[in-house]
Design a protein around this motif. Structure first.
Motif, PDB file in Angstrom:
ATOM      1  N   UNK A  25      12.309 -23.139 -62.510  1.00  8.54           N
ATOM      2  CA  UNK A  25      13.251 -24.209 -62.860  1.00  8.54           C
ATOM      3  C   UNK A  25      12.470 -25.351 -63.472  1.00  8.54           C
ATOM      4  N   UNK A  26      13.047 -26.009 -64.475  1.00  7.25           N
ATOM      5  CA  UNK A  26      12.359 -27.106 -65.144  1.00  7.25           C
ATOM      6  C   UNK A  26      12.286 -28.300 -64.204  1.00  7.25           C
ATOM      7  N   UNK A  27      11.092 -28.786 -63.971  1.00  8.74           N
ATOM      8  CA  UNK A  27      10.877 -29.922 -63.082  1.00  8.74           C
ATOM      9  C   UNK A  27      10.771 -31.200 -63.881  1.00  8.74           C
ATOM     10  N   UNK A  28      10.090 -31.152 -65.001  1.00  9.65           N
ATOM     11  CA  UNK A  28       9.944 -32.302 -65.870  1.00  9.65           C
ATOM     12  C   UNK A  28       9.676 -31.793 -67.268  1.00  9.65           C
ATOM     13  N   UNK A  29       9.466 -32.692 -68.192  1.00 10.03           N
ATOM     14  CA  UNK A  29       9.229 -32.288 -69.573  1.00 10.03           C
ATOM     15  C   UNK A  29       7.933 -31.519 -69.745  1.00 10.03           C
ATOM     16  N   UNK A  30       6.984 -31.713 -68.849  1.00  8.81           N
ATOM     17  CA  UNK A  30       5.686 -31.073 -69.034  1.00  8.81           C
ATOM     18  C   UNK A  30       5.306 -30.125 -67.903  1.00  8.81           C
ATOM     19  N   UNK A  31       6.285 -29.612 -67.164  1.00  2.15           N
ATOM     20  CA  UNK A  31       5.902 -28.705 -66.084  1.00  2.15           C
ATOM     21  C   UNK A  31       7.075 -27.932 -65.527  1.00  2.15           C
ATOM     22  N   UNK A  32       6.747 -26.910 -64.754  1.00  3.92           N
ATOM     23  CA  UNK A  32       7.762 -26.105 -64.080  1.00  3.92           C
ATOM     24  C   UNK A  32       7.342 -25.905 -62.638  1.00  3.92           C
ATOM     25  N   UNK A  33       8.273 -25.530 -61.834  1.00  2.00           N
ATOM     26  CA  UNK A  33       7.962 -25.180 -60.456  1.00  2.00           C
ATOM     27  C   UNK A  33       8.493 -23.781 -60.173  1.00  2.00           C
ATOM     28  N   UNK A  34       7.859 -23.098 -59.274  1.00  2.00           N
ATOM     29  CA  UNK A  34       8.313 -21.799 -58.820  1.00  2.00           C
ATOM     30  C   UNK A  34       8.917 -22.003 -57.445  1.00  2.00           C
ATOM     31  N   UNK A  35      10.248 -21.891 -57.373  1.00  2.00           N
ATOM     32  CA  UNK A  35      10.934 -22.179 -56.109  1.00  2.00           C
ATOM     33  C   UNK A  35      10.446 -21.267 -54.982  1.00  2.00           C
ATOM     34  N   UNK A  36      10.241 -20.001 -55.305  1.00  2.00           N
ATOM     35  CA  UNK A  36       9.789 -19.062 -54.286  1.00  2.00           C
ATOM     36  C   UNK A  36       8.420 -19.456 -53.750  1.00  2.00           C
ATOM     37  N   UNK A  37       7.486 -19.806 -54.638  1.00  2.00           N
ATOM     38  CA  UNK A  37       6.147 -20.175 -54.197  1.00  2.00           C
ATOM     39  C   UNK A  37       6.165 -21.458 -53.394  1.00  2.00           C
ATOM     40  N   UNK A  38       7.047 -22.409 -53.749  1.00  2.00           N
ATOM     41  CA  UNK A  38       7.158 -23.638 -52.964  1.00  2.00           C
ATOM     42  C   UNK A  38       7.555 -23.326 -51.521  1.00  2.00           C
ATOM     43  N   UNK A  39       8.488 -22.403 -51.348  1.00  2.00           N
ATOM     44  CA  UNK A  39       8.916 -22.044 -49.998  1.00  2.00           C
ATOM     45  C   UNK A  39       7.830 -21.263 -49.263  1.00  2.00           C
ATOM     46  N   UNK A  40       7.154 -20.368 -49.984  1.00  3.50           N
ATOM     47  CA  UNK A  40       6.091 -19.596 -49.358  1.00  3.50           C
ATOM     48  C   UNK A  40       4.950 -20.490 -48.881  1.00  3.50           C
ATOM     49  N   UNK A  41       4.685 -21.539 -49.617  1.00  2.00           N
ATOM     50  CA  UNK A  41       3.588 -22.445 -49.291  1.00  2.00           C
ATOM     51  C   UNK A  41       4.022 -23.620 -48.405  1.00  2.00           C
ATOM     52  N   UNK A  42       5.258 -23.630 -48.003  1.00  2.50           N
ATOM     53  CA  UNK A  42       5.791 -24.739 -47.210  1.00  2.50           C
ATOM     54  C   UNK A  42       5.099 -24.826 -45.855  1.00  2.50           C
ATOM     55  N   UNK A  43       4.589 -25.999 -45.534  1.00  2.89           N
ATOM     56  CA  UNK A  43       3.959 -26.223 -44.236  1.00  2.89           C
ATOM     57  C   UNK A  43       5.006 -26.762 -43.272  1.00  2.89           C
ATOM     58  N   UNK A  44       5.367 -25.952 -42.275  1.00  2.00           N
ATOM     59  CA  UNK A  44       6.420 -26.356 -41.336  1.00  2.00           C
ATOM     60  C   UNK A  44       5.855 -27.062 -40.111  1.00  2.00           C
ATOM     61  N   UNK A  45       4.525 -27.183 -40.039  1.00  7.73           N
ATOM     62  CA  UNK A  45       3.891 -27.763 -38.847  1.00  7.73           C
ATOM     63  C   UNK A  45       4.430 -29.143 -38.479  1.00  7.73           C
ATOM     64  N   UNK A  46       4.673 -30.054 -39.442  1.00  7.78           N
ATOM     65  CA  UNK A  46       5.171 -31.382 -39.049  1.00  7.78           C
ATOM     66  C   UNK A  46       6.578 -31.362 -38.479  1.00  7.78           C
ATOM     67  N   UNK A  47       7.312 -30.254 -38.620  1.00 11.04           N
ATOM     68  CA  UNK A  47       8.726 -30.225 -38.266  1.00 11.04           C
ATOM     69  C   UNK A  47       9.040 -29.387 -37.028  1.00 11.04           C
ATOM     70  N   UNK A  48       8.093 -28.544 -36.608  1.00 15.70           N
ATOM     71  CA  UNK A  48       8.368 -27.689 -35.456  1.00 15.70           C
ATOM     72  C   UNK A  48       7.066 -27.236 -34.806  1.00 15.70           C
ATOM     73  N   UNK A  49       7.138 -26.978 -33.501  1.00 15.03           N
ATOM     74  CA  UNK A  49       5.989 -26.410 -32.794  1.00 15.03           C
ATOM     75  C   UNK A  49       5.967 -24.890 -32.895  1.00 15.03           C
ATOM     76  N   UNK A  50       7.048 -24.314 -33.397  1.00  9.56           N
ATOM     77  CA  UNK A  50       7.148 -22.861 -33.460  1.00  9.56           C
ATOM     78  C   UNK A  50       6.181 -22.291 -34.507  1.00  9.56           C
TER      79      UNK A  50
END
Length: 404
Positions: A25-50
């Motif tokens: 998906x287009x993030x800005x005029x000079x870049x893109x993001x991969x939604x799947x990779x963002x979720x895969x790399x998501x650090x959940x540590x600040x939000x849960x002890x699980x």
């Protein structure tokens, strides 16, 4: 990745991905993001002890690794803190359909390099609901051997050299080889650099770092003699730890090659002809071997190994007869031999060991697809717990010129 690079250079190009699974998906005029990779790399540590625990076990073939995930309420530091689990053994060739439940016992924990954070990989072994080890559970017997007081007192060290071959997906042909054809003869490829000589270095390096992150005692890597073939070494490891670390390292390699779209094979002779096979040389020493006078202890161990050659060969990997031919740095599968600095022997002793009068031996017989629990357990059993008859010992000593 190539789609992302192209989009950054050509803003008018449609947002397309190099694979059908990627969502850009287009993030800005000079870049893109991969939604799947963002979720895969998501650090959940600040939000849960699980945390996520990936339970890993060995399947019905004895060489396939299986795994599934479960949520644990908080970070753990020891396998005893984890619950047992179960799986459908009828789907892995380990149980009948009418009684398919197999129980997983957590045995070793490693950090998860794929999910990061406090998430873990869990090496398990397998049992019936009544608590009996199932036939493919080779760890159980090895753990019994390594818990014997005599074995514990000798502090057995293992250094395992795992060779493997990378194959092109869909064509069952080594990575870097022309499809349907052959590269130049062996010679330039061992420990080589260059696009025409080294194929798969990115996979080897990614695996190396993943092992270090996980806490596996990996000690090195190198390109092997056959192009498309690599090796990593694990150790020195003590007792049952050697098998746990090799199996976890194999799992990581399967996952990394999966992501790279490359097929991993541990076949001991993936390509017929004048090409090296793939082994899993196992370096071994005991406390007595490492102390003064250890060379005589090594010779006694070699004598015992010679007398149980057939038992070891039968347990050292499927298809090993295609590799142990007496050629390509191997001994014949039908005979036992040993020598100093001789890679054509069943057992090799290093020059330094001979010079120092103490050290270790290298068992060059195990195939790349061997079970490290079986091989390490057998080495300890044969050299520390098994005693030959005096007649057999004398004949073997004479035949091998051991002078013991």
């Amino acid at each position: 990745m190539w789609g992302s690079l192209f989009l950054k250079q050509n803003k008018k190009a449609p947002a397309r991905s190099s694979t059908k699974y990627r969502a850009l998906a287009v993030k800005s005029e000079d870049g893109t993001i991969n939604r799947m990779e963002d979720l895969l790399n998501l650090d959940v540590t600040p939000y849960t002890d699980k945390i996520i625990a990936e339970y890993i076990w060995i399947g019905g073939t004895g060489i396939d690794v299986r795994s599934k995930s479960r949520t644990i309420s908080k970070p753990v530091e020891h396998p005893s803190e984890l619950p047992k689990w179960n799986y459908d053994g009828s789907s892995t060739g380990q149980a009948p359909g009418d009684d398919s439940e197999v129980i997983l016992y957590p045995q070793a924990i490693f950090k998860d390099p794929f999910r990061g954070g406090n998430n873990i990989l869990v090496i398990c072994d397998t049992y019936t609901p009544q608590g009996e080890p199932i036939p493919t559970n080779k760890r159980h017997k090895a753990a019994q051997i390594f818990s014997d007081a005599k074995v514990l007192g000798e502090v057995p060290w293992f250094g395992i050299e795992q060779e493997y071959t990378l194959m092109q997906q869909d064509v069952n042909w080594p990575l870097g080889w022309p499809v349907g054809g052959y590269p130049g003869p062996q010679g330039p490829y061992y420990c080589a650099a260059g696009a025409d000589k080294s194929f798969g270095r990115d996979i080897s390096d990614a695996h190396y770092k993943a092992c270090l992150y996980a806490g596996i005692n990996i000690s090195g890597t190198n390109g092997e003699v056959m192009p498309g073939q690599w090796e990593f070494q694990v150790g020195p490891s003590v007792g049952i730890e050697a098998g746990d670390h090799i199996w976890c390292a194999r799992y990581l390699l399967e996952r990394i090659t999966e992501q790279a779209g490359v097929v991993l094979t541990l076949d001991p002779k993936p390509i017929d002809g004048d090409w090296n096979g793939a082994g899993c040389h196992t370096n071994y020493s005991t406390k007595s071997m490492r102390e003064e006078g250890g060379f005589e202890v090594i010779k006694k161990a070699i004598l015992n190994l010679s007398l149980r050659h057939k038992e070891h060969i039968s347990a050292y990997g499927e298809g090993n007869e295609r590799r142990l031919t007496g050629k390509h740095e191997t001994a014949s599968i039908d005979s036992f031999s040993w020598g100093v600095a001789d890679r054509g022997c069943s057992i090799r002793v290093g020059r330094d060991t001979e010079k120092e009068g103490k050290g270790y031996l290298e068992d060059r017989r195990p195939a790349s697809n061997m079970d490290p629990y079986v091989v390490t357990g057998l080495l300890a059993e044969t050299t520390l717990l098994w005693e030959p008859t005096l007649e057999a010992e004398a004949l073997a000593a004479q035949k091998l010129s051991l002078n013991v």
